[in-house]
Scaffold this motif. Structure first.
Motif, PDB file in Angstrom:
ATOM      1  N   UNK A 141       0.817  -1.218   0.000  1.00  0.00           N
ATOM      2  CA  UNK A 141       0.000   0.000   0.000  1.00  0.00           C
ATOM      3  C   UNK A 141       0.847   1.263   0.000  1.00  0.00           C
ATOM      4  N   UNK A 142       2.168   1.111  -0.013  1.00  0.00           N
ATOM      5  CA  UNK A 142       3.062   2.260  -0.021  1.00  0.00           C
ATOM      6  C   UNK A 142       3.318   2.862   1.346  1.00  0.00           C
ATOM      7  N   UNK A 143       3.029   2.102   2.396  1.00  0.00           N
ATOM      8  CA  UNK A 143       3.232   2.570   3.764  1.00  0.00           C
ATOM      9  C   UNK A 143       4.564   2.022   4.282  1.00  0.00           C
ATOM     10  N   UNK A 144       5.320   2.891   4.931  1.00  0.00           N
ATOM     11  CA  UNK A 144       6.627   2.497   5.438  1.00  0.00           C
ATOM     12  C   UNK A 144       6.512   1.461   6.545  1.00  0.00           C
ATOM     13  N   UNK A 145       7.312   0.413   6.424  1.00  0.00           N
ATOM     14  CA  UNK A 145       7.476  -0.598   7.466  1.00  0.00           C
ATOM     15  C   UNK A 145       8.962  -0.618   7.806  1.00  0.00           C
ATOM     16  N   UNK A 146       9.280  -0.827   9.070  1.00  0.00           N
ATOM     17  CA  UNK A 146      10.686  -0.838   9.445  1.00  0.00           C
ATOM     18  C   UNK A 146      10.924  -1.725  10.651  1.00  0.00           C
ATOM     19  N   UNK A 147      12.178  -2.119  10.807  1.00  0.00           N
ATOM     20  CA  UNK A 147      12.604  -2.908  11.963  1.00  0.00           C
ATOM     21  C   UNK A 147      13.067  -1.942  13.037  1.00  0.00           C
ATOM     22  N   UNK A 148      12.501  -2.053  14.209  1.00  0.00           N
ATOM     23  CA  UNK A 148      12.858  -1.131  15.285  1.00  0.00           C
ATOM     24  C   UNK A 148      14.302  -1.335  15.737  1.00  0.00           C
ATOM     25  N   UNK A 149      14.751  -2.574  15.763  1.00  0.00           N
ATOM     26  CA  UNK A 149      16.129  -2.860  16.149  1.00  0.00           C
ATOM     27  C   UNK A 149      16.896  -3.307  14.912  1.00  0.00           C
ATOM     28  N   UNK A 150      18.216  -3.166  14.968  1.00  0.00           N
ATOM     29  CA  UNK A 150      19.015  -3.554  13.813  1.00  0.00           C
ATOM     30  C   UNK A 150      20.371  -4.077  14.255  1.00  0.00           C
ATOM     31  N   UNK A 151      20.968  -4.828  13.367  1.00  0.00           N
ATOM     32  CA  UNK A 151      22.290  -5.400  13.580  1.00  0.00           C
ATOM     33  C   UNK A 151      23.336  -4.289  13.453  1.00  0.00           C
ATOM     34  N   UNK A 152      24.358  -4.334  14.271  1.00  0.00           N
ATOM     35  CA  UNK A 152      25.403  -3.318  14.243  1.00  0.00           C
ATOM     36  C   UNK A 152      26.066  -3.167  12.892  1.00  0.00           C
ATOM     37  N   UNK A 153      26.041  -4.212  12.084  1.00  0.00           N
ATOM     38  CA  UNK A 153      26.630  -4.143  10.746  1.00  0.00           C
ATOM     39  C   UNK A 153      25.867  -3.181   9.839  1.00  0.00           C
ATOM     40  N   UNK A 154      24.610  -2.886  10.193  1.00  0.00           N
ATOM     41  CA  UNK A 154      23.770  -2.020   9.361  1.00  0.00           C
ATOM     42  C   UNK A 154      23.835  -0.549   9.756  1.00  0.00           C
ATOM     43  N   UNK A 155      24.658  -0.197  10.737  1.00  0.00           N
ATOM     44  CA  UNK A 155      24.673   1.170  11.258  1.00  0.00           C
ATOM     45  C   UNK A 155      24.929   2.210  10.172  1.00  0.00           C
ATOM     46  N   UNK A 156      25.827   1.953   9.258  1.00  0.00           N
ATOM     47  CA  UNK A 156      26.123   2.910   8.194  1.00  0.00           C
ATOM     48  C   UNK A 156      24.911   3.172   7.310  1.00  0.00           C
ATOM     49  N   UNK A 157      24.226   2.095   6.916  1.00  0.00           N
ATOM     50  CA  UNK A 157      23.034   2.240   6.079  1.00  0.00           C
ATOM     51  C   UNK A 157      21.911   2.947   6.830  1.00  0.00           C
ATOM     52  N   UNK A 158      21.740   2.610   8.102  1.00  0.00           N
ATOM     53  CA  UNK A 158      20.681   3.236   8.899  1.00  0.00           C
ATOM     54  C   UNK A 158      20.971   4.728   9.088  1.00  0.00           C
ATOM     55  N   UNK A 159      22.214   5.073   9.337  1.00  0.00           N
ATOM     56  CA  UNK A 159      22.566   6.491   9.453  1.00  0.00           C
ATOM     57  C   UNK A 159      22.320   7.224   8.133  1.00  0.00           C
ATOM     58  N   UNK A 160      22.610   6.565   7.013  1.00  0.00           N
ATOM     59  CA  UNK A 160      22.306   7.157   5.705  1.00  0.00           C
ATOM     60  C   UNK A 160      20.798   7.367   5.536  1.00  0.00           C
ATOM     61  N   UNK A 161      20.004   6.409   6.021  1.00  0.00           N
ATOM     62  CA  UNK A 161      18.548   6.533   5.940  1.00  0.00           C
ATOM     63  C   UNK A 161      18.055   7.726   6.762  1.00  0.00           C
ATOM     64  N   UNK A 162      18.616   7.894   7.947  1.00  0.00           N
ATOM     65  CA  UNK A 162      18.256   9.045   8.787  1.00  0.00           C
ATOM     66  C   UNK A 162      18.572  10.336   8.044  1.00  0.00           C
ATOM     67  N   UNK A 163      19.749  10.406   7.467  1.00  0.00           N
ATOM     68  CA  UNK A 163      20.175  11.610   6.748  1.00  0.00           C
ATOM     69  C   UNK A 163      19.367  11.858   5.474  1.00  0.00           C
ATOM     70  N   UNK A 164      18.885  10.805   4.844  1.00  0.00           N
ATOM     71  CA  UNK A 164      18.187  10.960   3.567  1.00  0.00           C
ATOM     72  C   UNK A 164      16.712  11.308   3.711  1.00  0.00           C
TER      73      UNK A 164
END
Length: 62
Positions: A29-52
């Motif tokens: 339906x085009x609604x954002x879904x996300x994982x509340x917690x994440x693996x430390x290996x994903x920190x760079x991508x998650x920080x990029x998502x915050x910035x974007x």
């Protein structure tokens, strides 16, 4: 750390899903879904998502 998305601010642009597809996605339906917690290996991508996020709707919390 945890991800928090302010659903009032979020307008489902999906930039976060492009930056961190392991953690964010738009459902059928085009609604954002996300994982509340994440693996430390994903920190760079998650920080990029915050910035974007054009509406600054994503925050990292401890």
């Amino acid at each position: 750390m945890k991800i928090f998305v302010d659903r009032v601010k979020c307008q489902n642009h999906g930039q976060c899903a492009i930056s961190a597809p392991n953690n964010f996605e738009l459902d059928a339906e085009g609604v954002l879904q996300y994982r509340e917690t994440f693996d430390g290996d994903d920190i760079g991508d998650v920080e990029d998502a915050v910035d974007s996020c054009p509406l600054q709707a994503i925050q990292l919390t401890s």
